[in-house]
Design an enzyme around this catalytic site. Sequence first.
Site, PDB file in Angstrom:
ATOM      1  CB  SER A 100       3.561 -15.323   5.579  1.00 14.80           C
ATOM      2  OG  SER A 100       4.197 -16.548   5.250  1.00 14.80           O
ATOM      3  CE  LYS A 101       0.651 -11.531  -1.239  1.00 15.39           C
ATOM      4  NZ  LYS A 101       0.686 -10.142  -1.451  1.00 15.39           N
TER       5      LYS A 101
END
Length: 474
Positions: free
Chosen positions: A241-242
């Site tokens: 994920s970011k």
Amino acid sequence: MPSPVTRFAPSPTGFLHIGGARTALFNWLYARGRGGKMLLRIEDTDRARSTEAAITAILDGLSWLGLDWDGEPISQFGRAERHAEVAHQLLESGHAYRCYASQAELAEMREKARAEGLPPRYDGRWRDRDPAEAPEDVKPVIRIKAPKEGETVVSDHVQGTVAFPNKDLDDFVILRYDGTPTYMLAVVVDDHDMGITHVIRGDDHLTNAARQTAIYQALGWKVPEWAHIPLIHGPDGAKLSKRHGALGVEAYRAMGYLPEALRNYLARLGWAHGDEEIFSTEQAMEWFDLDAINKAAARFDFVKLQNLNGHYMRQAEDERLVDAMLAILPEMEAPPAIPQELSKTERGPLMMLMPGLKERAKTLVELAHSAAFLFAQRPIPLNEKAAAILDTEARSRLARLGDKLADAPWSEAALEETVRDFAEAEGVKLGKVAQPLRAALTGSNSSPGIFEVMLALGHEEALGRIADQASDKR
Ligand code: GLU
């Protein structure tokens, strides 16, 4: 063995993300370590989603990481005519056919497959049908005549031998009704024409390798060596994920990482050479091998990257670190107040303190924050810990110390002697004097050595900062 030719083939629909950067690195290490070439192909056939800005970001990202490529980048879109030519060649040799199935028919096939719980498949209805029966109002696509019996084997350096039953590979489209090639055909034709010997890419393309093998075989072309590398996951094992690092390479630059640190880190992400954790790019080139790539997904670990970066920061030249830090100031999330253009008189003190500053900073951002006190205006701001250190007792002691320092010769040795003598005369440990002094000079509780700091600030500024925090009561 002839020198390998690899390629990095990004789709320019966004930045060069961290997974793409690692794929590029693996291709680069493999080619460069064996006297081969790495080519760059921009897969810009999706006209709606491909942008110039993304192409620039990808090229900039690769350059910043120090990954160079041979020759000019090749535009896949620019080769559409050649792709069509090969599709027609397959048609003539009987390895492909025109399909006139209408949109409604295709929708029906998809619906039927869905109802049966099968993946959508084309049923081959035009494979052996007489083209004379072609309806006039349907523009045909060209489909490959994929093998129906047996299996297609992909022998992969990372995944091992993977067999795909041919009944699952339907006759997929290679040329659309408007004459544009599909991704599947374009990749094969380009890789062949570019003389690619090794295809190293994400394992999300493994099934494509089976389909592409069918095209290679129909054309009588040599199938390249495959290496499908596992994706990068977050530290918890879930998709990256970011928050866990799924960012563009430029974000790592802005977070203050050095390219050599990121290269070292990415090389170790899914590949290992014994227990080696820190190695030079030359060593990585020498050691890198496809068969040693891990089959399991790699886990991204920011802490490890930071520690590695700290190592490379300590090794880096001071001048270069200062320039790199200044260059990314505008990209930092909450940049400290440091002028981006430093005059000679501003740069001098910073350079003087660099050995101590870089020892403590894991990133260029940390470096900037720890150097910012040099550029602060009096009275300088205090962080919470510095404020706590500067209690009533400390402030009155600073006043007495200030008097002593005013007359001291301005050299590191003399300053140290003055402060030591002062502590002794006050009957306290050195720390009881040094910590308030550091707090007054830097606004913080950690910094390079305080005597160096005083020298860097200069007589007037240092005494001024001490006076700002000293109480009137001596
Ligand atoms: N353009 C594809 C991608 O960005 C890569 C295709 C390939 O490497 O064959 O995922």
